[in-house]
Design an enzyme around this catalytic site. Structure first.
Site, short mmCIF file in Angstrom:
data_model
loop_
_atom_site.label_atom_id
_atom_site.label_comp_id
_atom_site.label_asym_id
_atom_site.label_seq_id
_atom_site.Cartn_x
_atom_site.Cartn_y
_atom_site.Cartn_z
N LYS A 1 43.33 38.86 33.40
CA LYS A 1 43.84 38.18 32.21
C LYS A 1 45.36 38.36 32.08
O LYS A 1 46.04 37.52 31.51
CB LYS A 1 43.16 38.69 30.94
CG LYS A 1 41.64 38.60 30.93
CD LYS A 1 41.16 37.18 30.90
CE LYS A 1 39.67 37.07 30.56
NZ LYS A 1 38.77 37.56 31.61
C1 LIG Z 1 37.62 37.13 32.09
C2 LIG Z 1 37.12 37.77 33.30
C3 LIG Z 1 36.29 37.09 34.20
C4 LIG Z 1 35.83 35.67 33.95
O1 LIG Z 1 36.87 34.72 34.04
P1 LIG Z 1 36.70 33.29 33.36
O2 LIG Z 1 38.03 32.66 33.51
O3 LIG Z 1 36.31 33.54 31.95
O4 LIG Z 1 35.63 32.59 34.13
C5 LIG Z 1 35.88 37.75 35.35
N1 LIG Z 1 36.23 39.02 35.58
C6 LIG Z 1 37.03 39.71 34.74
C7 LIG Z 1 37.35 41.13 35.04
C8 LIG Z 1 37.50 39.11 33.58
O5 LIG Z 1 38.28 39.81 32.75
#
Ligand SMILES: *Cc1c(COP(=O)(O)O)cnc(C)c1O
Length: 495
Positions: A112
């Site tokens: 993120k």
């Molecule tokens: C948010 C997240 C995901 C999923 O990603 P999306 O864009 O919501 O599909 C997968 N792994 C981690 C560690 C995340 O923080």
């Protein structure tokens, strides 16, 4: 050529990129999409010689056409700096013949950060461009990682404040600690008694509440969203797909034009959608393998053409993927309906009323690039152990889901294309699941003892983000019922 943005649910007025970033969600409840996905205008061979920031500029300028070069470069420079613990920003490492694209070198050690370190700058620049004087209130629901990354990004950013809701019993201990110790006088963190989908629904309802918007405006503030539905999250995520492909090209691991598969551990469908956008920009991407955990709505969707959220919500060791309504999928739906806002809107209405919708054969034919896969808890743990024992490399549970799905795919298909697995979190964020997967003897051990053990086992340094929370005081301890989310927001904003 100027790229404009429109809602997936109506053919109403188009807005500029900066307006779409400020609004987050369209007024009709739809998501903003570019009127067309722009092509790269720099060759991949040229990008192969560029660093992450320059790559980011070359990709993002194609989408954010109302930003000046100076504005965009300034946002990029503020985002991808020493907050990342490596100059490469997103290193690509090869283990057992597969490439892991490490997206967890930012301030909160999850992918993120790739977008949330730049979003605050895109947003304050957008506010200036549009002569907005209201304070921007970021309202966010998190399944664990978004919350902390958004808090870290927006903390003490002038002209903004941030309110984060998370499922009290649905995030890891480290994730919770990271959030409740967040500093910054413009930050609020609240646990809710419901799950992530409850948090997300509550936030969406507040965004749609016109009375609330009016009350806020009279107090000089307005909502925006840092959730992955914001186009300002999606665009920065396209960058690392272009970057990783061009690293392979630069190393001679792939020839010009040679397709590469990407495997993405998926929840809200934002990360994998960015890969799809990269493909549409002209990056030779082969298969897009969408990996789910036991909440395998997307796996079923790709295999049957029916999206059906009517099922039990399962808490897993990969909580950031514990999602039954993948918001960003709406952007893919819009694309495969032939950019038909009416059809998209009808399908989303069906999802809201019956919990499901079905694709036509025509739509399914346009999703051939996507393959759905899933891995349950046991398989995920076994994958962590397997990769550790064969390569000495420790995966977090989210990445392990993707890795397990790809391992299965390799056994079943004759697709020999080079493959990149999006590695979305540092194992340190999920030390308990990771260490017990490697050896049962770690069961029940204290979190920070596990972190020390992980460092020993993997031979890696404990990230600063983890060291910092060892002794940090808890600054946020509010917990509320799902039904009271708006009341809490009104209290915080003094409405
Ligand atoms: C948010 C997240 C995901 C999923 O990603 P999306 O864009 O919501 O599909 C997968 N792994 C981690 C560690 C995340 O923080």
């Amino acid at each position: 050529m100027e790229v404009m943005y429109q809602s997936t649910r109506s053919n109403g007025a188009k807005v500029t990129a900066s307006q779409a970033i400020l609004k987050g969600l369209a007024e009709d409840g739809g998501l903003f999409v570019p009127t067309c996905i722009p092509k790269l205008d720099t060759s991949l061979e040229d990008i192969a010689a560029m660093d992450y920031k320059e790559t980011a500029y070359r990709v993002m300028k194609q989408f954010l056409t109302d930003f000046t070069e100076e504005e965009l470069r300034d946002c990029i420079n503020r985002a991808y700096d020493e907050k990342f613990d490596t100059k490469e920003i997103a290193p690509l490492v090869e283990k057992n013949g597969v490439y892991y694209l490490e997206l967890f070198h930012g301030a909160t050690i999850a992918f993120k950060d790739m977008a949330l370190s730049i979003l605050p700058h895109l947003m304050t620049t957008s506010a200036k461009k549009n002569k907005i004087t209201n304070q921007i209130v970021i309202l966010t629901a998190t399944s664990g990682d978004t919350g902390k990354a958004a808090l870290a990004g927006f903390a003490d950013v002038e002209g903004t404040s941030i309110i984060v809701f998370y499922p009290k019993n649905g995030v890891s201990a480290i994730q919770e600690r990271q959030m409740v110790t967040q500093k910054g006088k413009n930050t609020s963190v609240i646990g809710i008694t419901g799950n992530f989908d409850d948090a997300q629904s509550g936030v969406k309802a507040m965004f749609h509440n016109k009375e609330l918007a009016k009350a806020m405006d009279s107090k000089g503030c307005q909502f925006s969203s840092a959730n992955s539905i914001n186009i300002g999250r999606l665009v920065p995520q396209v960058v690392y797909y272009v970057y990783s492909y061009t690293r392979l090209l630069g190393q001679g691991a792939v020839a010009p034009g040679e397709p590469v598969n990407f495997v993405v551990p998926t929840g809200n469908f934002g990360n994998i959608l960015a890969a799809f956008y990269a493909k549409n920009m002209g990056v030779p991407i082969g298969k897009l393998i969408c990996a789910s955990n036991e909440n395998k709505v997307l796996y079923d969707f790709f295999n049957t053409g029916v999206y059906d959220k009517n099922r039990r919500f399962i808490l897993t060791s990969s909580p950031s993927m514990d999602i039954l309504v993948s918001s960003n999928l709406e952007r893919l739906i819009y694309k495969i309906t032939g950019e038909d806002a009416k059809k998209t809107s009808d399908m989303m209405a069906a999802l809201a009323s019956t919990g499901q919708y079905s694709l036509t054969e025509d739509m399914r034919a346009q999703m051939e690039d996507f393959i759905g896969g899933w891995a349950g808890e046991e398989k995920t743990a076994a994958e962590i152990k397997r990769v550790y024992e064969t390569a000495g490399y420790v995966l977090d549970p989210h990445t392990a889901v993707a890795s397990a799905v790809y391992h299965d795919y390799q056994l079943k298909s004759d697709d020999a294309a080079k493959t990149v697995i999006a590695s979305t979190a540092s194992p340190y964020k999920f030390a308990a699941s990771v260490m017990t997967a490697i050896d049962k003897k770690y069961e029940g051990m204290d979190d920070f003892a596990l972190i020390d053990a992980l460092s020993k086992t993997s031979g890696t340094k404990i990230p600063d983000a983890v060291e910092e929370i060892r002794s940090a005081p808890v600054l946020h301890d509010t917990v509320c019922e799902t039904a009271d989310m708006q009341k809490v927001v009104e209290q915080i904003l003094g409405l």
